[in-house]
Design a protein around this motif. Structure first.
Motif, mmCIF file in Angstrom:
data_model
loop_
_atom_site.group_PDB
_atom_site.id
_atom_site.type_symbol
_atom_site.label_atom_id
_atom_site.label_comp_id
_atom_site.label_asym_id
_atom_site.label_seq_id
_atom_site.Cartn_x
_atom_site.Cartn_y
_atom_site.Cartn_z
ATOM 1 N N HIS A 62 0.831 -1.214 0.000
ATOM 2 C CA HIS A 62 0.000 0.000 0.000
ATOM 3 C C HIS A 62 0.857 1.253 0.000
ATOM 4 C CE1 HIS A 62 0.851 0.040 4.357
ATOM 5 N NE2 HIS A 62 0.505 1.308 4.341
ATOM 6 N N ALA A 63 2.109 1.117 0.419
ATOM 7 C CA ALA A 63 3.054 2.235 0.495
ATOM 8 C C ALA A 63 4.414 1.638 0.819
ATOM 9 C CB ALA A 63 2.629 3.225 1.580
ATOM 10 N N GLY A 64 5.426 2.499 0.811
ATOM 11 C CA GLY A 64 6.765 2.026 1.120
ATOM 12 C C GLY A 64 7.441 1.368 -0.072
ATOM 13 N N ASP A 65 8.750 1.359 -0.050
ATOM 14 C CA ASP A 65 9.540 0.636 -1.039
ATOM 15 C C ASP A 65 10.768 0.091 -0.322
ATOM 16 O OD1 ASP A 65 11.428 2.772 -0.838
ATOM 17 O OD2 ASP A 65 10.476 3.832 -2.499
ATOM 18 N N ALA A 66 11.663 -0.567 -1.041
ATOM 19 C CA ALA A 66 12.793 -1.219 -0.387
ATOM 20 C C ALA A 66 13.657 -0.228 0.393
ATOM 21 C CB ALA A 66 13.629 -1.956 -1.436
ATOM 22 N N SER A 67 13.927 0.933 -0.204
ATOM 23 C CA SER A 67 14.764 1.928 0.470
ATOM 24 C C SER A 67 14.084 2.479 1.722
ATOM 25 C CB SER A 67 15.093 3.079 -0.489
ATOM 26 O OG SER A 67 15.876 2.620 -1.566
ATOM 27 N N VAL A 68 12.784 2.736 1.619
ATOM 28 C CA VAL A 68 12.038 3.261 2.763
ATOM 29 C C VAL A 68 11.942 2.209 3.863
ATOM 30 C CG1 VAL A 68 9.772 4.081 3.530
ATOM 31 C CG2 VAL A 68 10.730 4.918 1.383
ATOM 32 N N MET A 69 11.711 0.971 3.489
ATOM 33 C CA MET A 69 11.656 -0.105 4.479
ATOM 34 C C MET A 69 12.979 -0.212 5.234
ATOM 35 S SD MET A 69 9.601 -2.755 2.027
ATOM 36 C CE MET A 69 9.788 -4.256 2.968
ATOM 37 N N LEU A 70 14.092 -0.133 4.494
ATOM 38 C CA LEU A 70 15.403 -0.244 5.128
ATOM 39 C C LEU A 70 15.678 0.928 6.058
ATOM 40 C CD1 LEU A 70 18.100 -1.693 5.463
ATOM 41 C CD2 LEU A 70 18.906 -0.517 3.400
ATOM 42 N N SER A 71 15.410 2.143 5.604
ATOM 43 C CA SER A 71 15.674 3.305 6.456
ATOM 44 C C SER A 71 14.758 3.310 7.678
ATOM 45 C CB SER A 71 15.508 4.605 5.656
ATOM 46 O OG SER A 71 14.183 4.772 5.206
ATOM 47 N N ILE A 105 14.691 -7.457 5.380
ATOM 48 C CA ILE A 105 15.276 -6.131 5.486
ATOM 49 C C ILE A 105 15.521 -5.760 6.944
ATOM 50 C CG2 ILE A 105 14.724 -3.672 5.202
ATOM 51 C CD1 ILE A 105 13.594 -4.364 2.463
ATOM 52 N N ALA A 106 14.572 -6.092 7.822
ATOM 53 C CA ALA A 106 14.718 -5.765 9.242
ATOM 54 C C ALA A 106 15.954 -6.428 9.842
ATOM 55 C CB ALA A 106 13.464 -6.196 10.007
ATOM 56 N N ARG A 107 16.207 -7.664 9.474
ATOM 57 C CA ARG A 107 17.365 -8.377 10.024
ATOM 58 C C ARG A 107 18.676 -7.723 9.583
ATOM 59 N NH1 ARG A 107 15.953 -13.171 12.477
ATOM 60 N NH2 ARG A 107 13.770 -13.770 12.157
ATOM 61 N N VAL A 108 18.739 -7.277 8.348
ATOM 62 C CA VAL A 108 19.934 -6.562 7.882
ATOM 63 C C VAL A 108 20.099 -5.251 8.649
ATOM 64 C CG1 VAL A 108 20.962 -5.382 5.895
ATOM 65 C CG2 VAL A 108 19.899 -7.624 5.609
ATOM 66 N N ALA A 109 18.988 -4.624 9.021
ATOM 67 C CA ALA A 109 19.011 -3.351 9.749
ATOM 68 C C ALA A 109 19.284 -3.530 11.238
ATOM 69 C CB ALA A 109 17.684 -2.616 9.549
ATOM 70 N N GLY A 110 19.441 -4.768 11.685
ATOM 71 C CA GLY A 110 19.760 -5.022 13.084
ATOM 72 C C GLY A 110 18.561 -5.200 13.992
ATOM 73 N N THR A 111 17.409 -5.509 13.402
ATOM 74 C CA THR A 111 16.209 -5.754 14.194
ATOM 75 C C THR A 111 15.460 -6.927 13.581
ATOM 76 O OG1 THR A 111 14.227 -4.707 15.147
ATOM 77 C CG2 THR A 111 14.868 -4.005 12.922
ATOM 78 N N ARG A 112 14.175 -7.057 13.849
ATOM 79 C CA ARG A 112 13.380 -8.149 13.296
ATOM 80 C C ARG A 112 11.915 -7.730 13.310
ATOM 81 N NH1 ARG A 112 10.615 -10.910 17.302
ATOM 82 N NH2 ARG A 112 11.168 -10.263 19.420
ATOM 83 N N VAL A 113 11.116 -8.428 12.541
ATOM 84 C CA VAL A 113 9.668 -8.239 12.622
ATOM 85 C C VAL A 113 9.184 -8.898 13.914
ATOM 86 C CG1 VAL A 113 7.440 -8.883 11.633
ATOM 87 C CG2 VAL A 113 9.265 -8.047 10.153
ATOM 88 N N ALA A 114 8.548 -8.092 14.780
ATOM 89 C CA ALA A 114 8.143 -8.571 16.103
ATOM 90 C C ALA A 114 6.646 -8.828 16.216
ATOM 91 C CB ALA A 114 8.563 -7.558 17.170
#
Length: 254
Positions: free
Chosen positions: A40-49, A99-108
Motif C-alpha cells: 500500500h506504500a513504502g519501497d525497499a529503500s524506505v523499508m530499510l531506512s 530487510i529488518a534483520r539486515v538493519a539489526g532488528t526483526r519483525v516482532a
C-alpha cells in the motif's frame, strides 16, 4: 489500572520521491512502528531506512501488511481470493523481515492496514487467510487488531497471540468498529482531546463514540496515525499525557 501501554504508529509510508509524514520524529516518540511492506506504500529503500531508524531508537518493528493497492493507499475495498491473500501476506512478511534483520532488528508482530484491517473485523474467510499466513510464517508473531473481531478469533484459533488495539485519533461507532474514512467524525484533530482520550482509554478502558455513546474497549496498544495532519504534535501530547498519568510506554513485543 494498566501501568504500561504500547504506543504504535503506521510509518514507512513514503514511496520513491513521494514523502509521507515525519518518520524520524515519530520514531522518537512511539514504542512500536507498523512499517509498510510495499503493497500500500513504502519501497525497499524506505523499508530499510525505517527499520534502521527503529532499531537505533529501540522501537519494535511490525509488518503493516495490506491489499496490493499502491494507487489507493490500501484503503479501497478489494475482493481478493483467500489463497491469493494468504500468499500476499507471506510475501510482505518475508520482505520486511529480511530487510529488518539486515538493519539489526526483526519483525516482532503483524498489523493489517486500511481496507484489509476493516474487512477482517467481520469477514471470517479473509481473517483466516491472514491469520494462517502469519501462523505459517512464525507462530510466535502476535497479531495487532481490533477487539471483538473476526481476526481476533481466527488468530487465536491458529494459535497466535492477539493484541487489542485502540485508536486515539479515529472515531468509533457504537458497535466498537471505526467510523469509515470520509464519514463525519472519522478523524479527530483536537490534540488536547486526543491526549485526554488516550489516558481515558488506558485507565478506564472506555471511549465515547461518534453518537455520544460510551463503550468499553479492550486496549493493549494505542495507535496514532503517522499520516494524520499534526501527527508528531499529537503523538508528543499523547506521550506526555500518559506519562503524567503514571503510565509507562513500553512495546508489547520487544
Amino acid at each position: 489500572m494498566k501501568r504500561t501501554i504500547d504506543l504504535n504508529s503506521d510509518l514507512g509510508e513514503s514511496f520513491g520521491a513521494w514523502r509521507m509524514g515525519d518518520d524520524e520524529a515519530m520514531l522518537e516518540l512511539v514504542s512500536s512502528a507498523n512499517i509498510a511492506c510495499g503493497f500500500h506504500a513504502g519501497d525497499a529503500s524506505v523499508m530499510l531506512s525505517s527499520c534502521t531508524t527503529a532499531a537505533r531508537n529501540g522501537v519494535a518493528v511490525g509488518a503493516h501488511v495490506s491489499y496490493r493497492d499502491l494507487a489507493g493507499f490500501g484503503r479501497r475495498a478489494m475482493d481478493v481470493p483467500s489463497s491469493e491473500l494468504y500468499a500476499d501476506v507471506l510475501y510482505q512478511l518475508a520482505a520486511l523481515d529480511g530487510i529488518a534483520r539486515v538493519a539489526g532488528t526483526r519483525v516482532a508482530y503483524v498489523k493489517p492496514h486500511g481496507a484489509l484491517y476493516n474487512r477482517i473485523v467481520s469477514d471470517e474467510e479473509q481473517a483466516d487467510a491472514v491469520a494462517r499466513a502469519v501462523a505459517d510464517f512464525d507462530l510466535a508473531l502476535p497479531l495487532l487488531g481490533l477487539a471483538g473481531s473476526s481476526i481476533a478469533r481466527r488468530a487465536r484459533d491458529r494459535g497466535l497471540s492477539f493484541v487489542h488495539e485502540a485508536f486515539v485519533d479515529r472515531g468509533y461507532l457504537a458497535d466498537g468498529s471505526l467510523v469509515p474514512r470520509g464519514w463525519p467524525g472519522d478523524l479527530l484533530t483536537d490534540v488536547d482531546a486526543i491526549a485526554a482520550r488516550a489516558v481515558g482509554l488506558v485507565i478506564d478502558g472506555r471511549v465515547a463514540t461518534a453518537d455520544g455513546t460510551v463503550i468499553d474497549v479492550a486496549v493493549d496498544s494505542l495507535c496514532v496515525h503517522g499520516d494524520t495532519p499534526g501527527a508528531v504534535g499529537m503523538a508528543r501530547a499523547v506521550r506526555s499525557a500518559l506519562t503524567a498519568a503514571g503510565i509507562r510506554i513500553e512495546a508489547f513485543a520487544p
